[in-house]
Design a protein around this motif. Sequence first.
Motif, PDB file in Angstrom:
ATOM      1  N   ILE A  11      -9.339 -56.265  35.254  1.00 23.91           N
ATOM      2  CA  ILE A  11      -8.109 -55.477  35.291  1.00 23.91           C
ATOM      3  C   ILE A  11      -7.002 -56.346  34.701  1.00 23.91           C
ATOM      4  O   ILE A  11      -6.615 -57.366  35.270  1.00 23.91           O
ATOM      5  CB  ILE A  11      -7.743 -55.062  36.737  1.00 23.91           C
ATOM      6  CG1 ILE A  11      -8.907 -54.350  37.415  1.00 23.91           C
ATOM      7  CG2 ILE A  11      -6.471 -54.208  36.730  1.00 23.91           C
ATOM      8  CD1 ILE A  11      -9.323 -53.046  36.771  1.00 23.91           C
ATOM      9  N   ILE A  12      -6.529 -55.942  33.522  1.00 26.80           N
ATOM     10  CA  ILE A  12      -5.410 -56.614  32.868  1.00 26.80           C
ATOM     11  C   ILE A  12      -4.391 -55.529  32.535  1.00 26.80           C
ATOM     12  O   ILE A  12      -4.568 -54.373  32.905  1.00 26.80           O
ATOM     13  CB  ILE A  12      -5.851 -57.414  31.625  1.00 26.80           C
ATOM     14  CG1 ILE A  12      -6.458 -56.491  30.560  1.00 26.80           C
ATOM     15  CG2 ILE A  12      -6.831 -58.518  32.011  1.00 26.80           C
ATOM     16  CD1 ILE A  12      -6.756 -57.199  29.240  1.00 26.80           C
ATOM     17  N   SER A  13      -3.347 -55.876  31.839  1.00 23.64           N
ATOM     18  CA  SER A  13      -2.359 -54.860  31.475  1.00 23.64           C
ATOM     19  C   SER A  13      -2.199 -54.806  29.969  1.00 23.64           C
ATOM     20  O   SER A  13      -2.422 -55.789  29.264  1.00 23.64           O
ATOM     21  CB  SER A  13      -1.019 -55.134  32.155  1.00 23.64           C
ATOM     22  OG  SER A  13      -0.547 -56.415  31.812  1.00 23.64           O
ATOM     23  N   ALA A  14      -1.826 -53.620  29.488  1.00 23.60           N
ATOM     24  CA  ALA A  14      -1.636 -53.404  28.061  1.00 23.60           C
ATOM     25  C   ALA A  14      -0.673 -52.242  27.870  1.00 23.60           C
ATOM     26  O   ALA A  14      -0.525 -51.390  28.735  1.00 23.60           O
ATOM     27  CB  ALA A  14      -2.961 -53.092  27.380  1.00 23.60           C
ATOM     28  N   THR A  15      -0.032 -52.225  26.716  1.00 27.97           N
ATOM     29  CA  THR A  15       0.858 -51.130  26.372  1.00 27.97           C
ATOM     30  C   THR A  15       0.129 -50.200  25.415  1.00 27.97           C
ATOM     31  O   THR A  15      -0.333 -50.628  24.363  1.00 27.97           O
ATOM     32  CB  THR A  15       2.135 -51.667  25.702  1.00 27.97           C
ATOM     33  OG1 THR A  15       2.748 -52.611  26.576  1.00 27.97           O
ATOM     34  CG2 THR A  15       3.105 -50.546  25.403  1.00 27.97           C
ATOM     35  N   THR A  66      -4.711 -32.507  13.777  1.00 30.77           N
ATOM     36  CA  THR A  66      -3.663 -33.486  13.519  1.00 30.77           C
ATOM     37  C   THR A  66      -4.207 -34.869  13.853  1.00 30.77           C
ATOM     38  O   THR A  66      -4.781 -35.088  14.913  1.00 30.77           O
ATOM     39  CB  THR A  66      -2.430 -33.199  14.392  1.00 30.77           C
ATOM     40  OG1 THR A  66      -1.973 -31.885  14.109  1.00 30.77           O
ATOM     41  CG2 THR A  66      -1.327 -34.192  14.139  1.00 30.77           C
ATOM     42  N   LEU A  67      -4.040 -35.812  12.958  1.00 29.22           N
ATOM     43  CA  LEU A  67      -4.516 -37.170  13.177  1.00 29.22           C
ATOM     44  C   LEU A  67      -3.538 -37.946  14.043  1.00 29.22           C
ATOM     45  O   LEU A  67      -2.321 -37.777  13.934  1.00 29.22           O
ATOM     46  CB  LEU A  67      -4.686 -37.894  11.839  1.00 29.22           C
ATOM     47  CG  LEU A  67      -5.747 -37.338  10.907  1.00 29.22           C
ATOM     48  CD1 LEU A  67      -5.717 -38.101   9.577  1.00 29.22           C
ATOM     49  CD2 LEU A  67      -7.120 -37.450  11.534  1.00 29.22           C
ATOM     50  N   ARG A  68      -4.072 -38.784  14.913  1.00 30.83           N
ATOM     51  CA  ARG A  68      -3.269 -39.675  15.741  1.00 30.83           C
ATOM     52  C   ARG A  68      -3.788 -41.092  15.553  1.00 30.83           C
ATOM     53  O   ARG A  68      -4.989 -41.307  15.396  1.00 30.83           O
ATOM     54  CB  ARG A  68      -3.373 -39.308  17.224  1.00 30.83           C
ATOM     55  CG  ARG A  68      -3.011 -37.883  17.584  1.00 30.83           C
ATOM     56  CD  ARG A  68      -1.574 -37.544  17.356  1.00 30.83           C
ATOM     57  NE  ARG A  68      -0.701 -38.280  18.236  1.00 30.83           N
ATOM     58  CZ  ARG A  68       0.609 -38.369  18.046  1.00 30.83           C
ATOM     59  NH1 ARG A  68       1.169 -37.769  17.020  1.00 30.83           N
ATOM     60  NH2 ARG A  68       1.361 -39.048  18.861  1.00 30.83           N
ATOM     61  N   HIS A  69      -2.890 -42.057  15.568  1.00 34.47           N
ATOM     62  CA  HIS A  69      -3.260 -43.470  15.556  1.00 34.47           C
ATOM     63  C   HIS A  69      -2.921 -44.007  16.938  1.00 34.47           C
ATOM     64  O   HIS A  69      -1.754 -44.018  17.335  1.00 34.47           O
ATOM     65  CB  HIS A  69      -2.485 -44.208  14.463  1.00 34.47           C
ATOM     66  CG  HIS A  69      -2.757 -45.679  14.451  1.00 34.47           C
ATOM     67  ND1 HIS A  69      -1.916 -46.574  13.856  1.00 34.47           N
ATOM     68  CD2 HIS A  69      -3.764 -46.423  14.961  1.00 34.47           C
ATOM     69  CE1 HIS A  69      -2.382 -47.800  14.005  1.00 34.47           C
ATOM     70  NE2 HIS A  69      -3.508 -47.730  14.676  1.00 34.47           N
ATOM     71  N   THR A  70      -3.941 -44.408  17.669  1.00 33.64           N
ATOM     72  CA  THR A  70      -3.771 -44.897  19.034  1.00 33.64           C
ATOM     73  C   THR A  70      -4.208 -46.356  19.095  1.00 33.64           C
ATOM     74  O   THR A  70      -5.260 -46.717  18.567  1.00 33.64           O
ATOM     75  CB  THR A  70      -4.624 -44.071  20.024  1.00 33.64           C
ATOM     76  OG1 THR A  70      -4.295 -42.689  19.876  1.00 33.64           O
ATOM     77  CG2 THR A  70      -4.378 -44.500  21.455  1.00 33.64           C
ATOM     78  N   TRP A  71      -3.384 -47.178  19.733  1.00 38.14           N
ATOM     79  CA  TRP A  71      -3.746 -48.579  19.907  1.00 38.14           C
ATOM     80  C   TRP A  71      -3.171 -49.090  21.216  1.00 38.14           C
ATOM     81  O   TRP A  71      -2.293 -48.477  21.826  1.00 38.14           O
ATOM     82  CB  TRP A  71      -3.291 -49.432  18.727  1.00 38.14           C
ATOM     83  CG  TRP A  71      -1.825 -49.697  18.616  1.00 38.14           C
ATOM     84  CD1 TRP A  71      -1.142 -50.786  19.072  1.00 38.14           C
ATOM     85  CD2 TRP A  71      -0.842 -48.857  17.988  1.00 38.14           C
ATOM     86  NE1 TRP A  71       0.196 -50.676  18.777  1.00 38.14           N
ATOM     87  CE2 TRP A  71       0.405 -49.498  18.100  1.00 38.14           C
ATOM     88  CE3 TRP A  71      -0.893 -47.624  17.343  1.00 38.14           C
ATOM     89  CZ2 TRP A  71       1.587 -48.955  17.607  1.00 38.14           C
ATOM     90  CZ3 TRP A  71       0.285 -47.083  16.849  1.00 38.14           C
ATOM     91  CH2 TRP A  71       1.496 -47.747  16.972  1.00 38.14           C
ATOM     92  N   PHE A  72      -3.732 -50.205  21.657  1.00 36.44           N
ATOM     93  CA  PHE A  72      -3.236 -50.907  22.833  1.00 36.44           C
ATOM     94  C   PHE A  72      -2.762 -52.282  22.395  1.00 36.44           C
ATOM     95  O   PHE A  72      -3.431 -52.963  21.628  1.00 36.44           O
ATOM     96  CB  PHE A  72      -4.340 -51.067  23.886  1.00 36.44           C
ATOM     97  CG  PHE A  72      -4.659 -49.808  24.621  1.00 36.44           C
ATOM     98  CD1 PHE A  72      -4.020 -49.492  25.809  1.00 36.44           C
ATOM     99  CD2 PHE A  72      -5.601 -48.915  24.125  1.00 36.44           C
ATOM    100  CE1 PHE A  72      -4.314 -48.329  26.484  1.00 36.44           C
ATOM    101  CE2 PHE A  72      -5.907 -47.749  24.794  1.00 36.44           C
ATOM    102  CZ  PHE A  72      -5.254 -47.445  25.980  1.00 36.44           C
ATOM    103  N   GLU A  73      -1.598 -52.673  22.897  1.00 34.13           N
ATOM    104  CA  GLU A  73      -1.085 -54.011  22.670  1.00 34.13           C
ATOM    105  C   GLU A  73      -1.473 -54.847  23.882  1.00 34.13           C
ATOM    106  O   GLU A  73      -1.016 -54.587  25.001  1.00 34.13           O
ATOM    107  CB  GLU A  73       0.437 -53.965  22.503  1.00 34.13           C
ATOM    108  CG  GLU A  73       1.027 -55.296  22.098  1.00 34.13           C
ATOM    109  CD  GLU A  73       2.523 -55.173  21.891  1.00 34.13           C
ATOM    110  OE1 GLU A  73       2.934 -54.593  20.868  1.00 34.13           O
ATOM    111  OE2 GLU A  73       3.265 -55.646  22.775  1.00 34.13           O
ATOM    112  N   VAL A  74      -2.358 -55.827  23.661  1.00 38.82           N
ATOM    113  CA  VAL A  74      -2.898 -56.667  24.727  1.00 38.82           C
ATOM    114  C   VAL A  74      -2.453 -58.104  24.468  1.00 38.82           C
ATOM    115  O   VAL A  74      -2.612 -58.619  23.357  1.00 38.82           O
ATOM    116  CB  VAL A  74      -4.444 -56.599  24.752  1.00 38.82           C
ATOM    117  CG1 VAL A  74      -5.008 -57.516  25.829  1.00 38.82           C
ATOM    118  CG2 VAL A  74      -4.915 -55.169  24.972  1.00 38.82           C
TER     119      VAL A  74
END
Length: 105
Positions: free
Chosen positions: A30-34, A49-57
Amino acid sequence: MIDWAAQADGIHAAFADPITYDGAGLTGAIISATKCEVSGEAYQGAGDTLRHTWFEVRKKDLRQEPGRDTITHTDRMTGVTTVWTVIDKVSRDDIGAWELTVEAQ
Protein backbone atom coordinates in the motif's frame (compact mmCIF):
# COMPACT_ATOMS: atom_id res chain seq x y z
CA MET A 1 8.73 30.88 -11.12
CA ILE A 2 7.47 27.93 -9.08
CA ASP A 3 10.03 25.31 -8.02
CA TRP A 4 7.92 22.16 -8.55
CA ALA A 5 10.59 19.85 -7.13
CA ALA A 6 10.48 21.73 -3.81
CA GLN A 7 6.68 21.50 -3.77
CA ALA A 8 6.40 17.84 -4.91
CA ASP A 9 5.83 16.27 -1.46
CA GLY A 10 3.17 18.83 -0.53
CA ILE A 11 1.34 18.36 -3.83
CA HIS A 12 1.53 14.59 -3.41
CA ALA A 13 0.15 14.78 0.13
CA ALA A 14 -2.78 16.91 -1.03
CA PHE A 15 -3.83 14.88 -4.07
CA ALA A 16 -2.55 11.29 -3.75
CA ASP A 17 -4.75 8.27 -3.05
CA PRO A 18 -3.72 4.94 -1.54
CA ILE A 19 -3.03 2.26 -4.14
CA THR A 20 -1.97 -1.37 -3.97
CA TYR A 21 1.20 -1.89 -6.00
CA ASP A 22 2.52 -5.20 -7.31
CA GLY A 23 5.89 -5.04 -9.06
CA ALA A 24 9.10 -3.00 -8.90
CA GLY A 25 10.21 -5.10 -5.92
CA LEU A 26 6.86 -4.79 -4.10
CA THR A 27 4.09 -7.33 -3.52
CA GLY A 28 0.70 -6.05 -2.36
CA ALA A 29 2.27 -2.87 -0.99
CA ILE A 30 0.00 0.00 0.00
CA ILE A 31 1.64 3.20 -1.25
CA SER A 32 0.18 6.45 -2.53
CA ALA A 33 -0.06 7.89 -6.02
CA THR A 34 -1.84 10.66 -7.87
CA LYS A 35 -4.19 9.46 -10.62
CA CYS A 36 -4.28 11.71 -13.68
CA GLU A 37 -6.55 11.48 -16.70
CA VAL A 38 -6.88 13.66 -19.78
CA SER A 39 -8.34 13.32 -23.26
CA GLY A 40 -6.15 11.24 -25.53
CA GLU A 41 -5.12 12.19 -29.03
CA ALA A 42 -8.04 12.74 -31.36
CA TYR A 43 -9.20 9.65 -33.22
CA GLN A 44 -10.00 10.24 -36.87
CA GLY A 45 -13.06 8.01 -37.15
CA ALA A 46 -15.98 6.46 -35.36
CA GLY A 47 -15.35 5.00 -31.94
CA ASP A 48 -15.00 5.69 -28.27
CA THR A 49 -13.40 8.81 -26.83
CA LEU A 50 -9.77 8.13 -25.99
CA ARG A 51 -8.44 8.81 -22.50
CA HIS A 52 -4.84 8.93 -21.31
CA THR A 53 -4.66 7.68 -17.73
CA TRP A 54 -1.53 7.58 -15.61
CA PHE A 55 -0.42 7.46 -12.00
CA GLU A 56 2.32 9.65 -10.60
CA VAL A 57 4.26 7.47 -8.13
CA ARG A 58 7.13 8.79 -6.03
CA LYS A 59 10.42 7.11 -6.88
CA LYS A 60 11.27 6.72 -3.20
CA ASP A 61 8.19 4.44 -2.80
CA LEU A 62 9.41 1.85 -5.33
CA ARG A 63 12.37 -0.48 -4.78
CA GLN A 64 13.11 -0.94 -8.49
CA GLU A 65 12.36 0.67 -11.82
CA PRO A 66 8.74 -0.10 -12.74
CA GLY A 67 7.88 -2.54 -15.51
CA ARG A 68 4.57 -4.08 -16.56
CA ASP A 69 3.34 -3.87 -12.99
CA THR A 70 -0.16 -3.86 -11.47
CA ILE A 71 -1.88 -0.98 -9.65
CA THR A 72 -5.19 -1.41 -7.82
CA HIS A 73 -6.99 1.86 -7.11
CA THR A 74 -10.37 2.75 -5.63
CA ASP A 75 -11.80 5.99 -7.00
CA ARG A 76 -12.57 8.33 -4.10
CA MET A 77 -15.61 9.83 -5.88
CA THR A 78 -17.33 6.68 -7.20
CA GLY A 79 -15.98 3.99 -4.90
CA VAL A 80 -15.22 1.83 -7.95
CA THR A 81 -12.07 -0.29 -7.70
CA THR A 82 -10.07 -0.82 -10.89
CA VAL A 83 -7.03 -2.99 -11.51
CA TRP A 84 -4.62 -1.32 -13.92
CA THR A 85 -1.58 -2.60 -15.83
CA VAL A 86 1.39 -0.30 -16.40
CA ILE A 87 2.01 -0.03 -20.16
CA ASP A 88 4.50 2.85 -20.29
CA LYS A 89 6.66 4.89 -17.94
CA VAL A 90 8.29 8.29 -17.91
CA SER A 91 11.01 9.16 -15.43
CA ARG A 92 10.36 12.58 -13.90
CA ASP A 93 13.63 13.24 -12.09
CA ASP A 94 12.62 16.89 -11.81
CA ILE A 95 9.92 15.94 -9.28
CA GLY A 96 11.28 12.59 -8.04
CA ALA A 97 8.46 10.55 -9.55
CA TRP A 98 7.47 8.05 -12.23
CA GLU A 99 4.55 8.81 -14.52
CA LEU A 100 3.09 5.36 -15.15
CA THR A 101 0.64 5.16 -18.06
CA VAL A 102 -1.92 2.42 -17.42
CA GLU A 103 -4.75 0.47 -19.04
CA ALA A 104 -7.58 -1.26 -17.20
CA GLN A 105 -7.36 -5.05 -16.98
